[in-house]
Design an enzyme around this catalytic site. Structure first.
Site, short mmCIF file in Angstrom:
data_model
loop_
_atom_site.label_atom_id
_atom_site.label_comp_id
_atom_site.label_asym_id
_atom_site.label_seq_id
_atom_site.Cartn_x
_atom_site.Cartn_y
_atom_site.Cartn_z
CB CYS A 264 0.28 -6.57 15.85
SG CYS A 264 1.19 -5.05 16.11
CE LYS B 79 -6.00 -3.23 5.09
NZ LYS B 79 -6.31 -3.69 6.46
NE ARG C 43 -2.35 -1.24 3.64
CZ ARG C 43 -1.90 -0.42 4.58
NH1 ARG C 43 -1.97 0.89 4.41
NH2 ARG C 43 -1.35 -0.87 5.68
CB SER D 292 -0.36 -3.38 9.40
OG SER D 292 -1.48 -2.64 8.97
CG ASP E 202 -7.55 -6.71 7.56
OD1 ASP E 202 -6.75 -6.39 8.45
OD2 ASP E 202 -7.66 -6.09 6.49
CG HIS F 21 -7.36 -2.42 10.67
ND1 HIS F 21 -6.06 -2.00 10.88
CD2 HIS F 21 -7.27 -3.46 9.81
CE1 HIS F 21 -5.24 -2.76 10.18
NE2 HIS F 21 -5.94 -3.64 9.52
CE1 TYR G 105 1.99 -7.24 -4.29
CE2 TYR G 105 1.15 -6.28 -2.28
CZ TYR G 105 1.82 -7.28 -2.92
OH TYR G 105 2.34 -8.34 -2.21
NE ARG H 184 0.08 -8.32 2.31
CZ ARG H 184 -0.64 -7.71 3.26
NH1 ARG H 184 -1.74 -8.27 3.72
NH2 ARG H 184 -0.24 -6.57 3.76
#
Ligand code: OXD
Ligand code: MN
Length: 611
Positions: free
Chosen positions: A266, A222, A71, A264, A289, A242, A213, A388
């Protein structure tokens, strides 16, 4: 279906205008069928972009351009009418100016390509909590990923009817083709300075250009489900967060649902699919997510997972860290920027084994000696660190049977957390809703190396793990959370609000070793939360919140009684520094929009720490 069969006049006009602007060679309206998926995959394999994997049925590997791997937060815009509405944590450009710049880029951008029109539902089709989007894209890679991550197809158009609401999403990779030209194995995208990931909150529009991407291109995730949905949620009185959603069952068979927000990287996907080490307990996955939550008629907050797949970070995923994710990606999976082994399988750092064979193809397409171990060598990775997998959620062995229930699941607890090597206890229950909002507002992770020009020990705050994803002023967002609690209380449902907790799986000792083993052992903290929600007398009230009473969380193997006591106690000096950091560095950025309830909460905690 062709354009003339579309019943929704507004949608038809929007597509026609896009066709005149972007001048594609052809237009296809996606129906979401398996035949369509297979056809798109063939297009991608024939153009040299996708490689079928011998080792995994119906699975493909893609390698992106090295400039298009994640991103692009510094090219992501919240173009609200005023800069103040976007707030200090978003990039803002005047919407009129931005639309002009992007319209110029969109002119003729799909020459030589097909324009795919992708009608999709975020959430089970027809659910009261779900929303519809339509993405126009010139990327077949986007089509196949959207098939997995969202519900695509004709049934979405049926729900839309003749005049239903949808979020219009433009996407172009920004690489038109000349006559006879093809991608020929080269991932198409535009240079960084032409990439724009733009959101127009007032008109609920998304315009993306230049990247193919992940979150830049799969606009349901998102862009819609967080940035635009957070604005819709503010305006309509619900929450778009989130957060993963997990189902937890105790040994007696009693069930609760928890929604957990972590920045992100964690371990959200790992927690969502955790295998408890505590005997008799079970964790199942509803989402990994994003959570959308609305009050039900009974006053409880019900959550749906708006997505239908996992877009997970591959490196670090292995049978120990996340067995269920490894099982989920055995077939029907799209891999991006992973290594390719000689026997036609994917490979990444910390996959749990060295690469088979003599050579391996890295994510840049270079041949390298096959690594003997799965250790990462910085700068020499075989898989890009943000490589990913895109896998259907229904393939997860622990997907909860109710994960697609249109009415959602009732949430009993919210958990916030980040990577905090010191100060923050293993688990801490807020004293009230507002105290919980305070906890969410100070969420963040500590920078351990002197990276990104920040001194080691600096805390990068990521309020509610929404920093890159909140579509409006973060101060107003805090206020929205406060209002949600006030509304429930005013309606007599205050007792049904989820309880709020702050957790930390990442405490370290003075030798920089993790004190808490994490992963499946986190079930011990989840079980404590579960029992708190049932009102069990398992906590002690402290200045910072309700901490586990000694003996209520049995330490896992390798954690001494002293370490356990440290994990569950108040570090007064550390907390004084925490309060000072929030007061001096974090809260001032929100200016007059910082709700007074939060500065009062800060004062109250400080007073308790000093008394
Ligand atoms: C994600 C992220 O990709 O949070 O989910 O960055
Ligand atoms: Mn995420």
């Amino acid at each position: 279906m062709n354009l003339n069969e579309l019943k929704h006049a507004g949608l038809k006009k929007w597509i026609e205008d896009a066709v005149s602007l972007m001048t594609p060679e052809s237009v296809e309206i996606c129906d979401g069928s398996k035949a369509e998926y297979d056809r798109m995959i063939k297009v991608l394999v024939d153009s040299g972009l996708g490689t079928p994997l011998k080792a995994r049925p119906n699975s493909y590997l893609f390698h992106s351009d090295p400039s298009d791997v994640a991103r692009v937060e510094n090219r992501t815009y919240i173009a609200s009418k005023t800069e103040d509405d976007a707030g200090p944590t978003n990039h803002w450009i005047d919407p009129v100016e931005l639309k002009k710049t992007m319209t110029d880029l969109y002119k003729g951008c799909m020459k030589g390509r097909t324009m795919y029109v992708i009608p999709f539902s975020m959430g089970p089709v027809g659910s009261d909590i779900a929303k519809i989007g339509v993405e126009i894209s010139d990327s077949a890679y986007v089509v196949v990923n959207m098939h997995i991550m969202t519900r695509v197809g004709s049934k979405v158009l049926d729900v839309l009817g003749t005049d239903g609401f949808y979020v219009p999403c433009f996407h172009s990779i920004g690489k038109p083709l000349g006559p006879g030209e093809s991608d020929n194995g080269k991932w198409p995208c535009a240079p960084l300075e032409h990439k724009y990931i733009s959101h127009f909150p007032e008109t609920r529009e998304i315009w993306s250009y230049g990247s193919g991407y992940g979150g830049n291109a799969l606009l349901g995730k998102k862009c819609l489900a967080l940035r635009i949905a957070s604005v819709l949620a503010r305006d309509e009185g619900w929450l778009a967060e989130h957060m993963l959603i997990l189902k937890i069952t105790d040994p007696k068979g009693s069930v609760k649902y928890m929604a957990c927000a972590f920045p992100s990287a964690c371990g959200k996907t790992n927690l969502a699919m955790l295998i408890p080490t505590l005997p008799g307990w079970k964790v199942e996955t509803v989402g990994d997510d994003i959570a959308w939550m609305k009050f039900g008629a009974d006053g409880r907050l019900y959550a749906i997972n708006p997505e239908s797949g996992f877009f997970g970070v591959a490196p670090g995923t292995n049978n120990d860290s996340n067995f269920n994710a490894m099982e989920s990606i055995k077939s029907n999976t799209i891999f991006t920027n992973c290594g390719l082994t000689e026997d036609g399988d994917i490979w990444w750092e910390q996959i749990g084994y060295g690469a088979p064979g003599k050579e391996i193809l890295d994510w840049k397409g270079n041949k390298k000696p096959a690594p003997q171990t799965d250790k990462a060598v910085k700068g020499e990775e075989v898989a890009h660190p943000n490589a990913r997998f895109t896998a259907p959620a229904k393939q997860c062995p622990v997907i909860a049977s109710e994960w697609e229930d249109p009415k959602g699941v009732p949430i009993s607890a919210f958990l916030f957390g980040g990577r905090r090597p010191s100060t923050i206890p293993l688990i801490n229950e807020s004293k009230s809703w507002i105290h919980g909002v305070f906890m969410g507002s100070i969420t963040g992770s500590e920078i351990t190396a002197a990276a990104l020009d920040l001194a080691a020990g600096t805390i990068r705050r990521d309020p509610f793990a929404m920093l890159p994803f909140c579509g409006y002023h973060m101060g107003d967002y805090f206020k929205h959370w406060i209002n949600i609690g006030k509304k429930a209380e005013a309606e007599g449902h205050g007792d049904k609000l989820p309880k709020i907790f702050f957790c930390n799986w990442f405490r370290k000792d003075k030798d920089d070793h993790f004190i808490w083993p994490g992963y499946g052992e986190n079930s011990r903290a989840l079980a404590w939360v579960f029992e708190r929600c049932d009102g069990k007398d398992n906590c002690v009230e402290t200045a910072i919140g309700n901490l586990p009473k000694p003996g209520t969380i049995e330490p896992p193997a390798g954690v001494s009684a002293e370490a356990m006591a440290e994990l569950c106690s108040v570090d007064i000096e550390g907390w004084k520094k925490e309060i000072a950091d929030v007061r001096e560095k974090h809260y001032p950025q929100f200016g007059a929009k910082l709700p007074k309830e939060l500065s009062e909460e800060l004062d109250a905690i400080e007073k308790r720490l000093n008394s």
